[in-house]
Design an enzyme around this catalytic site. Structure first.
Site, PDB file in Angstrom:
ATOM      1  N   TYR A   1       1.477   5.039  -2.620  1.00 17.11           N
ATOM      2  CA  TYR A   1       1.746   6.452  -2.295  1.00 17.11           C
ATOM      3  C   TYR A   1       3.131   6.871  -2.758  1.00 17.11           C
ATOM      4  CZ  TYR A   1      -2.586   5.896   0.105  1.00 17.11           C
ATOM      5  OH  TYR A   1      -3.897   5.618   0.366  1.00 17.11           O
TER       6      TYR A   1
ATOM      7  N   HIS B   1       0.811  -1.217   0.000  1.00 19.30           N
ATOM      8  CA  HIS B   1       0.000   0.000   0.000  1.00 19.30           C
ATOM      9  C   HIS B   1       0.844   1.265   0.000  1.00 19.30           C
ATOM     10  CE1 HIS B   1      -3.760   1.943  -0.402  1.00 19.30           C
ATOM     11  NE2 HIS B   1      -3.388   2.796   0.522  1.00 19.30           N
TER      12      HIS B   1
ATOM     13  N   ARG C   1     -10.525 -11.097 -11.630  1.00 21.61           N
ATOM     14  CA  ARG C   1      -9.292 -10.535 -12.176  1.00 21.61           C
ATOM     15  C   ARG C   1      -8.244 -11.646 -12.267  1.00 21.61           C
ATOM     16  NH1 ARG C   1      -6.088  -7.338  -7.292  1.00 21.61           N
ATOM     17  NH2 ARG C   1      -4.567  -7.102  -8.973  1.00 21.61           N
ATOM     18  N   ARG C   2      -7.110 -11.331 -12.853  1.00 22.67           N
ATOM     19  CA  ARG C   2      -5.965 -12.246 -12.992  1.00 22.67           C
ATOM     20  C   ARG C   2      -6.359 -13.558 -13.681  1.00 22.67           C
ATOM     21  NH1 ARG C   2      -5.669 -11.533  -7.176  1.00 22.67           N
ATOM     22  NH2 ARG C   2      -4.197  -9.903  -6.587  1.00 22.67           N
TER      23      ARG C   2
ATOM     24  N   HIS D   1      -9.830  -0.002 -10.722  1.00 25.92           N
ATOM     25  CA  HIS D   1      -9.414   0.998  -9.715  1.00 25.92           C
ATOM     26  C   HIS D   1      -7.966   1.425  -9.942  1.00 25.92           C
ATOM     27  CE1 HIS D   1      -8.350   2.771  -5.857  1.00 25.92           C
ATOM     28  NE2 HIS D   1      -7.495   1.786  -5.624  1.00 25.92           N
ATOM     29  N   PHE D   2      -7.092   0.445 -10.152  1.00 25.08           N
ATOM     30  CA  PHE D   2      -5.695   0.893 -10.229  1.00 25.08           C
ATOM     31  C   PHE D   2      -5.332   1.437 -11.605  1.00 25.08           C
ATOM     32  CE2 PHE D   2      -4.635  -3.834 -10.381  1.00 25.08           C
ATOM     33  CZ  PHE D   2      -4.012  -3.864 -11.624  1.00 25.08           C
ATOM     34  N   HIS D   3      -6.159   1.181 -12.610  1.00 25.38           N
ATOM     35  CA  HIS D   3      -5.876   1.868 -13.872  1.00 25.38           C
ATOM     36  C   HIS D   3      -6.332   3.334 -13.808  1.00 25.38           C
ATOM     37  CE1 HIS D   3      -4.815  -2.085 -15.524  1.00 25.38           C
ATOM     38  NE2 HIS D   3      -4.120  -1.381 -16.368  1.00 25.38           N
TER      39      HIS D   3
HETATM   40 FE1  HAS Z   1      -5.929   1.606  -4.052  1.00 26.84          FE
HETATM   41  C1  HAS Z   1      -6.127  -1.833  -4.374  1.00 26.84           C
HETATM   42  C2  HAS Z   1      -7.832   1.444  -1.218  1.00 26.84           C
HETATM   43  C3  HAS Z   1      -5.557   5.018  -3.576  1.00 26.84           C
HETATM   44  C4  HAS Z   1      -3.432   1.641  -6.390  1.00 26.84           C
HETATM   45  N1  HAS Z   1      -4.980   0.176  -5.176  1.00 26.84           N
HETATM   46  C5  HAS Z   1      -5.221  -1.176  -5.174  1.00 26.84           C
HETATM   47  C6  HAS Z   1      -4.331  -1.814  -6.107  1.00 26.84           C
HETATM   48  C7  HAS Z   1      -3.539  -0.832  -6.640  1.00 26.84           C
HETATM   49  C8  HAS Z   1      -3.962   0.419  -6.055  1.00 26.84           C
HETATM   50  C9  HAS Z   1      -2.405  -1.017  -7.634  1.00 26.84           C
HETATM   51  O1  HAS Z   1      -8.847  -0.682   0.717  1.00 26.84           O
HETATM   52  C10 HAS Z   1      -4.336  -3.303  -6.468  1.00 26.84           C
HETATM   53  C11 HAS Z   1      -3.303  -4.107  -5.752  1.00 26.84           C
HETATM   54  C12 HAS Z   1      -3.395  -5.546  -6.213  1.00 26.84           C
HETATM   55  O2  HAS Z   1      -2.820  -5.857  -7.269  1.00 26.84           O
HETATM   56  O3  HAS Z   1      -4.084  -6.322  -5.552  1.00 26.84           O
HETATM   57  N2  HAS Z   1      -6.617   2.982  -2.684  1.00 26.84           N
HETATM   58  C13 HAS Z   1      -7.389   2.707  -1.618  1.00 26.84           C
HETATM   59  C14 HAS Z   1      -7.702   3.944  -0.913  1.00 26.84           C
HETATM   60  C15 HAS Z   1      -7.060   4.938  -1.596  1.00 26.84           C
HETATM   61  C16 HAS Z   1      -6.373   4.330  -2.683  1.00 26.84           C
HETATM   62  C17 HAS Z   1      -8.532   4.093   0.313  1.00 26.84           C
HETATM   63  N3  HAS Z   1      -4.750   3.053  -4.836  1.00 26.84           N
HETATM   64  C18 HAS Z   1      -4.743   4.373  -4.514  1.00 26.84           C
HETATM   65  C19 HAS Z   1      -3.753   5.065  -5.279  1.00 26.84           C
HETATM   66  C20 HAS Z   1      -3.153   4.113  -6.080  1.00 26.84           C
HETATM   67  C21 HAS Z   1      -3.782   2.856  -5.783  1.00 26.84           C
HETATM   68  C22 HAS Z   1      -3.443   6.537  -5.152  1.00 26.84           C
HETATM   69  C23 HAS Z   1      -2.053   4.254  -7.064  1.00 26.84           C
HETATM   70  C24 HAS Z   1      -1.429   5.365  -7.328  1.00 26.84           C
HETATM   71  N4  HAS Z   1      -6.821   0.102  -3.013  1.00 26.84           N
HETATM   72  C25 HAS Z   1      -7.526   0.257  -1.864  1.00 26.84           C
HETATM   73  C26 HAS Z   1      -7.931  -1.073  -1.375  1.00 26.84           C
HETATM   74  C27 HAS Z   1      -7.443  -2.006  -2.273  1.00 26.84           C
HETATM   75  C28 HAS Z   1      -6.747  -1.244  -3.293  1.00 26.84           C
HETATM   76  C29 HAS Z   1      -8.705  -1.389  -0.166  1.00 26.84           C
HETATM   77  C30 HAS Z   1      -7.579  -3.541  -2.203  1.00 26.84           C
HETATM   78  C31 HAS Z   1      -8.791  -3.994  -2.915  1.00 26.84           C
HETATM   79  C32 HAS Z   1      -8.892  -5.489  -2.976  1.00 26.84           C
HETATM   80  O4  HAS Z   1      -9.953  -6.008  -2.606  1.00 26.84           O
HETATM   81  O5  HAS Z   1      -7.938  -6.179  -3.401  1.00 26.84           O
HETATM   82  C33 HAS Z   1      -7.052   6.423  -1.204  1.00 26.84           C
HETATM   83  O6  HAS Z   1      -5.735   6.840  -0.978  1.00 26.84           O
HETATM   84  C34 HAS Z   1      -7.734   7.296  -2.207  1.00 26.84           C
HETATM   85  C35 HAS Z   1      -7.900   8.730  -1.720  1.00 26.84           C
HETATM   86  C36 HAS Z   1      -8.156   9.681  -2.858  1.00 26.84           C
HETATM   87  C37 HAS Z   1      -9.094  10.623  -2.893  1.00 26.84           C
HETATM   88  C38 HAS Z   1      -9.239  11.473  -4.127  1.00 26.84           C
HETATM   89  C39 HAS Z   1      -8.719  12.899  -3.943  1.00 26.84           C
HETATM   90  C40 HAS Z   1      -8.805  13.639  -5.220  1.00 26.84           C
HETATM   91  C41 HAS Z   1      -7.861  14.521  -5.688  1.00 26.84           C
HETATM   92  C42 HAS Z   1      -8.038  15.152  -7.057  1.00 26.84           C
HETATM   93  C43 HAS Z   1      -8.661  16.516  -6.968  1.00 26.84           C
HETATM   94  C44 HAS Z   1      -9.081  16.955  -8.327  1.00 26.84           C
HETATM   95  C45 HAS Z   1      -9.045  18.240  -8.763  1.00 26.84           C
HETATM   96  C46 HAS Z   1      -9.520  18.547 -10.154  1.00 26.84           C
HETATM   97  C47 HAS Z   1      -8.603  19.357  -7.931  1.00 26.84           C
HETATM   98  C48 HAS Z   1     -10.012  10.870  -1.774  1.00 26.84           C
HETATM   99  C49 HAS Z   1      -6.658  14.902  -4.901  1.00 26.84           C
HETATM  100  C50 HAS Z   1     -10.941  19.026 -10.042  1.00 26.84           C
HETATM  101  C51 HAS Z   1     -11.555  19.417 -11.297  1.00 26.84           C
HETATM  102  C52 HAS Z   1     -12.861  19.264 -11.631  1.00 26.84           C
HETATM  103  C53 HAS Z   1     -13.371  19.778 -12.892  1.00 26.84           C
HETATM  104  C54 HAS Z   1     -13.814  18.530 -10.770  1.00 26.84           C
END
Ligand code: HAS
Length: 556
Positions: free
Chosen positions: A235, A231, A447-448, A382-384
């Site tokens: 980050y 995890h 998946r996989r 999700h991860f794409h």
């Molecule tokens: Fe994830 C699985 C939970 C973030 C990557 N994640 C994965 C896997 C990958 C991955 C590669 O809890 C698969 C691993 C595998 O092969 O098994 N993930 C989270 C959570 C977050 C999160 C809570 N993940 C990421 C990020 C990744 C990433 C970042 C890569 C860079 N993830 C999980 C969980 C799994 C998981 C479980 C396991 C699932 C399972 O069952 O196997 C958080 O950090 C996300 C927080 C993000 C936000 C969004 C903030 C938005 C921002 C943009 C603002 C936009 C603007 C533009 C300003 C709350 C900062 C606005 C403009 C407009 C016009 C509207």
């Protein structure tokens, strides 16, 4: 201590040649890996969608492993280290001290050697274990040694950045580290902590077992150590993108960094909270008591907070910049942003994708909802969106100014236009592919797994049209990747000579940076305490009450 106005009068700083060469060497290997990964990605996507059938000598799992390793591990790690080295050099005077460069080059060589070792084993068909290399699937020991060299090499990159920043601090007593250099150090501190898990797994479990020195492996322990690393790994990918959003984007859009202290706070929160959360990848694993899973879920929801802070700060930065340019009314400022500038537009598309990407992460982290989506292709979707769109598009956006800056060339209007077209193609491909993956995941598509109709089961057959859409998305992504690689080649060797600015934003106001923010021993100790609380008992438990060991299996 007033926050350093690191950019005042310094916008035309040019990185000196030795620093530029080190950074460029990393970035170019990253894009080479990216191009190769894209070819494997398209092949695997077409095979999975039933459009083509891969030959026996290059099977689906082999190609999937190559795609995952090259895209998720090599493209990211090389690019991140190259970018962060450049950021440290840029904000500490334009060069890197000799000891820092030496460490950087040792790291680069170790990573290249590790990459070659792992590549040979994957291509030879001895390591089709996917990028997570879950035991008891057993690869050749040389694949694991290659992976270990990649990690050790990346440590040296981190040491180089620590040394460069330390030398700057000694010459600038009392001043806070410039924001971009601080973010580089924070990212590499997070990385040093994260990689302890995978280093232990590879050195103490996988290598001895794959050489046959021990007959079996404790699978549960290996998965815990992997996800201890897995995890914070995400980050490690995200923080350099955040660094770009916080520091470079304000300058590109003609605005200011909303708050220097807020940015630093969010990075420190990632160091504290990104590791003790690994069980959210193992919510459905047996052998981990539910109360520990619950504890990790709570901490996972806490590590969402620095991302929400980042979103808030970005909106504020955009609004301030738009209003300063004369934007009025509720959303008038939005129109004033430089939509035709690929350095802004491409990362912006990544930010937009990160909103559903992050929301999907919160779904995954919720125990009950994860029961629906775990091990389905939703997670691949999700991860794409997160690493494949938010992070990758930000790295593309960085490349448009970083590469010409390093090579002494200019981002031409034609290259800028190609960047915008690339972003539309990539974004559309991702929308089709990742959107289908999310939907299919909710229907239970695993998946996989390679292409199968499960003996023409009607349910499985009903998934096929969307699997086809996934494949179309994959083809668009491949086209987008090739445009990107073409642009990288152009900016490196063919664009006209000139000076391309390395954009660094100034803070909107002078702020006091709390002294605690740079007391690394205190911060690392706090992180260690949280990790011990979250992991010590379950780890001891799984070692003392170890499940029966598993012999290695070869599923391919
Ligand atoms: Fe994830 C699985 C939970 C973030 C990557 N994640 C994965 C896997 C990958 C991955 C590669 O809890 C698969 C691993 C595998 O092969 O098994 N993930 C989270 C959570 C977050 C999160 C809570 N993940 C990421 C990020 C990744 C990433 C970042 C890569 C860079 N993830 C999980 C969980 C799994 C998981 C479980 C396991 C699932 C399972 O069952 O196997 C958080 O950090 C996300 C927080 C993000 C936000 C969004 C903030 C938005 C921002 C943009 C603002 C936009 C603007 C533009 C300003 C709350 C900062 C606005 C403009 C407009 C016009 C509207």
């Amino acid at each position: 201590m007033p926050a350093e106005s690191q950019a005042v009068g310094l916008q035309n700083v040019q990185l000196d040649r030795p620093a530029a060469r080190l950074s460029l060497a990393h970035v170019l290997v990253a894009f080479l890996a990216f191009g190769i990964a894209a070819i494997f990605g398209m092949l695997q996507g077409l095979d999975r969608g039933g459009v083509i059938t891969l030959p026996k000598w290059l099977n689906y799992y082999q190609v999937l492993t190559a795609h995952g390793v090259y895209m998720a591990l090599l493209f990211t790690t090389f690019f991140i280290i190259g970018f962060l080295f450049s950021g440290v050099a840029r904000t500490t005077g334009g060069s890197l001290p000799a000891p820092a460069r030496r460490l950087g080059w040792i790291g680069w060589w170790l990573m290249v050697i590790g990459t070659l070792m792992a590549t040979v084993e994957v291509l030879a068909g001895n390591a089709s274990v996917l990028y997570t290399f879950y035991a008891p699937m057993k690869a050749s020991p040389y694949f694991y040694i290659g992976a270990a060299l990649l990690v050790v090499g990346s440590w040296f990159g981190g040491y180089g950045m620590f040394v460069a920043t330390h030398i700057w601090k000694k010459k600038n007593r009392g001043k806070p580290t410039p924001l971009l250099a601080f973010m580089a150090v924070a990212t590499m501190v997070l990385w040093q902590i994260a990689t302890i898990g995978v280093a232990l797994e590879v050195l103490l479990q996988l290598i001895p077992w794959s050489f046959g020195w021990v007959p079996t492996i404790n699978v549960l322990l290996s998965r815990m150590l992997l996800w201890f690393f897995g995890h914070p790994l995400v980050y490690f990918w995200l923080l350099p993108a955040y660094a770009m959003w916080y520091v470079n984007i304000p300058r590109i859009i003609g605005g200011k960094v909303f708050s220097d202290t807020l940015a630093r706070t969010s990075f420190l929160l990632f160091i504290l909270l990104s590791t003790p959360v690994g069980f959210h990848h193992q919510l459905l694993d047996p052998g981990i008591p539910p109360q520990w899973k619950f504890f990790h879920v709570v901490l996972t929801l806490m590590v969402v907070v620095p991302s929400l802070m980042t979103a808030f700060s970005l909106f504020a930065t955009f609004e301030m910049a738009g209003r300063a340019k004369g934007g009025t009314g509720l959303f008038g400022w939005f129109k004033k942003l430089p939509w035709g500038d690929a350095r802004f537009m491409v990362p912006f598309m990544g930010m937009v994708a990160f909103i559903p990407g992050g929301a999907g992460g919160i779904v995954n982290a919720s125990y009950q909802l994860d029961e629906v989506v775990h091990n389905t292709i939703w997670v691949t979707g999700h991860f794409h969106l997160t690493v494949g769109t938010a992070v990758a598009m930000t790295f593309f956006g960085i490349a448009y100014w970083l590469i010409p800056h390093l090579t002494g060339r200019k981002l031409t209007p034609a290259a800028n236009r190609a960047g915008l077209i690339q972003a539309v193609v990539w974004g559309t491909g991702m929308l089709l592919m990742s959107g289908s993956m999310h939907y299919l995941g909710l229907l239970g598509v695993p998946r996989r797994t390679a292409y199968t109709t499960y003996m023409n089961d009607p349910t499985a057959l009903s998934w096929m049209p969307l699997q086809g859409v996934m494949a179309v998305g994959g083809v668009l992504l491949f086209i987008g990747a090739m445009i990107m690689v073409g642009n990288v080649i152009y900016l490196t060797w063919f664009a006209p000579k000139g000076f391309e600015e390395y954009p660094v934003g100034e803070p909107a106001q002078q702020e006091e940076v709390p002294r605690l923010y740079e007391r690394w021993p205190v911060i690392i100790s706090l992180a260690a305490v949280l990790i011990l609380v979250a992991y010590a008992y379950p780890l001891i438990d799984v070692i003392q009450n170890a499940p029966p060991g598993a012999p290695g299996i070869r599923t391919w």
